[in-house]
Design a protein around this motif. Structure first.
Motif, mmCIF file in Angstrom:
data_model
loop_
_atom_site.group_PDB
_atom_site.id
_atom_site.type_symbol
_atom_site.label_atom_id
_atom_site.label_comp_id
_atom_site.label_asym_id
_atom_site.label_seq_id
_atom_site.Cartn_x
_atom_site.Cartn_y
_atom_site.Cartn_z
ATOM 1 N N GLY A 64 -23.648 7.731 48.147
ATOM 2 C CA GLY A 64 -22.846 8.783 47.516
ATOM 3 C C GLY A 64 -22.923 8.698 46.006
ATOM 4 O O GLY A 64 -23.006 9.720 45.312
ATOM 5 N N VAL A 72 -23.915 11.487 43.154
ATOM 6 C CA VAL A 72 -23.111 11.853 41.977
ATOM 7 C C VAL A 72 -23.980 11.739 40.718
ATOM 8 O O VAL A 72 -24.033 12.646 39.874
ATOM 9 N N SER A 101 -20.612 11.569 49.659
ATOM 10 C CA SER A 101 -20.932 10.239 50.116
ATOM 11 C C SER A 101 -20.983 10.383 51.624
ATOM 12 O O SER A 101 -19.951 10.549 52.279
ATOM 13 N N THR A 116 -21.750 8.142 53.555
ATOM 14 C CA THR A 116 -21.211 6.862 54.015
ATOM 15 C C THR A 116 -19.862 7.045 54.708
ATOM 16 O O THR A 116 -19.470 6.222 55.531
ATOM 17 N N GLY A 171 -25.192 6.466 52.447
ATOM 18 C CA GLY A 171 -26.030 7.643 52.227
ATOM 19 C C GLY A 171 -25.271 8.657 51.384
ATOM 20 O O GLY A 171 -24.062 8.544 51.183
HETATM 21 C C1 LIG Z 1 -14.752 10.525 46.433
HETATM 22 C C2 LIG Z 1 -15.945 9.616 46.475
HETATM 23 N N1 LIG Z 1 -17.096 9.991 45.898
HETATM 24 C C3 LIG Z 1 -18.184 9.201 45.897
HETATM 25 C C4 LIG Z 1 -18.154 7.950 46.487
HETATM 26 C C5 LIG Z 1 -19.380 7.079 46.429
HETATM 27 O O1 LIG Z 1 -19.973 6.920 47.673
HETATM 28 P P1 LIG Z 1 -20.902 5.669 48.107
HETATM 29 O O2 LIG Z 1 -19.984 4.520 48.300
HETATM 30 O O3 LIG Z 1 -21.572 6.147 49.358
HETATM 31 O O4 LIG Z 1 -21.868 5.430 47.007
HETATM 32 C C6 LIG Z 1 -16.979 7.513 47.100
HETATM 33 C C7 LIG Z 1 -16.937 6.181 47.734
HETATM 34 O O5 LIG Z 1 -15.902 5.661 48.070
HETATM 35 C C8 LIG Z 1 -15.847 8.362 47.105
HETATM 36 O O6 LIG Z 1 -14.683 7.993 47.669
#
Ligand SMILES: Cc1ncc(COP(=O)(O)O)c(C=O)c1O
Length: 406
Positions: free
Chosen positions: A89, A93, A208, A210, A221
Motif C-alpha cells: 500500500g 501511495v 493497501s 494488504t 500489496g
Molecule cells: C490508510 C492506509 N493507507 C496505506 C497503508 C499502507 O499499506 P501497506 O502496509 O500495505 O504498505 C495503510 C497501512 O496500514 C493504511 O492504513
C-alpha cells in the motif's frame, strides 16, 4: 472484461467473473504465473517487444499474467478505467504522488493521514522540494484557501486512519478542478465495496491491498486506480522502472481475495455498526467513532457518500475528568484493556478475518509529535478496533470482559 460477459454486471458478479484468462488446461481457479520472465519465439520477436511494436509479456517487473488478472478484476469492481498493482500500500501511495510531482510542485493534503504516509511526505517529498500544504480536512474554509491557488495534487484519506473523520469528497473534487489538481483518495478504510471515490469526483484511488482485499492477513500489496492516461502513463512508468512491483504469488492471493471481498466486508461492517452502537452507550467509553453511527460528527456526509461504514471502530476510554488523556495513566488503562482482550489480537493490520486491536499513539502514529496527534484527536485512550468475522456476540462479551479492567 471477457468479451462474452454482459457489460451491465454488478460488482459482486464482476468480482468472480473478471480477470479470467484460462490456459489450455481450462482450470476453474485462476492459474498462478510464478515466473520472472517469458521466452521469445525468436530474436526478432524479442527485438519487436523491446521496441514496443508488439505487446507481449517480457519480464515480470513490467507485467505478469497473474498481476494483470488482479488489476483487471479490481478495476472492474471499482469501476475504474485502469489499475496498476504495487508491492505494498505504501508503494501505491508513493507512486500515486511521486510519479507526477517534481521540485516546486504543490501538494495539498489533509493533515490526518496514516503514519507512514506522513513520514514519506516529511522525509522525502519535503527534501525533494515538493511544497506540501496541510489542511484540516473537515474545514471547508481551509480547502477553499488552499485550493484558491494552483496545485498539482490533492491527497486525502476518507475515513481517516485512525480517527475516522469523513471528508467531503465531492466538495474537495470541485475545488481540485479549479486548482488543476489531481485528486487522489486513499480508500482503505471504506473499501471498494463501501465507497466509490471515482463516482464522487476523485481522479484516482489508492489501496493497501494488504488490508480487506487480502482479508486474511497473508500478503502485502497495493493498487492505484484511475484514468488510463494517468495509470498507464506516469504510474506504470514509475513502477516498472523503480521496481515497486507486486509478486505474482501475492497478486494471486489478492485476486482470490477479491472474490469474497463483498461478503466479508458486509458482514464485518454490520458487526462494526452493532459494536459501535453498543460501545458508544457503554459507561467506560467516552466515544466510539463509526462513520454510519448517528453520533459521528459527519454522519450525514458519511450517509451521502458511503454505502457501508467500514470495518473499524475507533474508541476512546472514559477515565473521568481527572486523568490526563495524554499521560501515562491513560496509556496504562488502554494497555490493560487491550491486554485483557482475548478475541481481538494486538496487531497493526486491519481488515483481517480476525479482530484486531491497535493503540495508534504508540504504534501506527508513534512518529507523529504529541501535538500533531492531539491536533487530529489521537490520545493515549484511543484504541482502534478492526472488526473481523467472529460472531458479534462473542466480540461483545470479549470487550465487556476487557472493559472491566479499565
Ligand atoms: C490508510 C492506509 N493507507 C496505506 C497503508 C499502507 O499499506 P501497506 O502496509 O500495505 O504498505 C495503510 C497501512 O496500514 C493504511 O492504513
Amino acid at each position: 472484461m471477457s468479451a462474452d460477459l454482459p457489460d451491465s454486471l454488478r460488482p459482486d458478479t464482476l468480482a468472480v467473473h473478471t480477470g479470467i484468462h484460462r490456459s489450455e488446461a481450462n482450470e476453474m481457479s485462476e492459474g498462478m504465473f510464478l515466473t520472472q520472465g517469458y521466452a521469445y519465439d525468436s530474436a526478432e520477436q524479442a527485438r519487436d517487444a523491446f521496441a514496443g511494436d508488439i505487446d507481449i509479456y517480457m519480464y515480470s517487473r513490467y507485467a505478469n499474467p497473474t498481476v494483470t488478472a488482479f488489476q483487471e478484476r479490481l478495476a472492474a469492481i471499482e469501476g475504474a478505467e485502469s489499475c496498476f498493482a504495487t508491492s505494498t500500500g505504501m508503494s501505491a501511495v508513493f507512486v500515486a504522488l511521486g510519479s507526477i510531482l517534481g521540485s516546486g510542485d504543490r501538494l495539498v493534503a489533509a493533515k490526518a493521514l496514516f503514519g507512514s504516509t506522513l513520514q514519506t511526505f516529511a522525509n522525502f517529498f519535503d527534501k525533494w522540494g515538493i511544497v506540501i500544504d496541510y489542511v484540516d480536512g473537515n474545514d471547508p474554509a481551509e480547502w477553499e484557501r488552499a485550493l484558491s491557488t494552483p496545485a498539482k495534487a490533492v491527497y486525502i484519506e476518507s475515513p481517516t486512519n485512525p480517527m475516522q473523520d469523513v471528508l467531503d469528497i465531492p466538495a474537495i473534487a470541485r475545488l481540485c478542478k479549479q486548482a488543476g489538481a489531481l485528486f487522489i483518495v486513499d480508500n482503505v478504510f471504506a473499501t471498494a465495496i463501501g465507497q466509490k471515490p471515482l463516482e464522487l469526483g476523485a481522479d484516482a484511488v489508492v489501496y493497501s491491498a494488504t488490508k480487506h482485499i487480502d482479508g486474511q492477513g497473508r500478503v502485502l500489496g497495493g493498487a492505484i486506480l484511475g484514468s488510463a492516461d494517468y495509470v498507464e502513463g506516469p504510474v506504470k512508468l514509475m513502477v516498472r522502472n523503480m521496481g515497486a512491483t507486486i509478486s505474482p504469488f501475492n497478486a494471486w492471493v489478492l485476486l482470490k481475495g477479491l472474490e469474497t471481498l463483498a461478503v466479508r466486508v458486509r458482514h464485518q461492517a454490520a458487526s462494526a455498526l452493532e459494536l459501535a452502537t453498543w460501545l458508544d452507550a457503554h459507561p467506560k467509553i467516552r466515544v466510539a467513532r463509526y462513520p454510519l453511527h448517528p453520533s459521528h460528527p459527519q454522519h450525514d456526509l458519511a450517509v451521502s457518500q458511503m454505502s457501508l461504514g467500514g470495518t473499524l471502530v475507533t474508541l476512546d476510554l472514559d477515565l473521568g475528568p481527572d486523568v490526563d488523556v495524554a499521560g501515562p495513566e491513560a496509556q496504562a488503562a488502554a494497555f490493560r484493556f487491550m491486554n485483557a482482550l482475548r478475541l481481538f489480537t494486538c496487531s497493526n493490520n486491519l481488515g483481517d478475518a480476525k479482530s484486531i486491536s491497535t493503540h495508534p499513539a504508540t504504534t501506527t502514529h508513534n512518529k507523529m509529535s504529541p501535538e500533531g496527534r492531539a491536533e487530529v484527536g489521537i490520545s493515549e485512550t484511543t484504541v482502534r478496533l478492526s472488526i473481523g468475522l467472529e460472531d458479534v456476540e462473542d466480540l461483545k462479551e470479549d470487550l465487556e470482559r476487557a472493559l472491566a479492567h479499565v
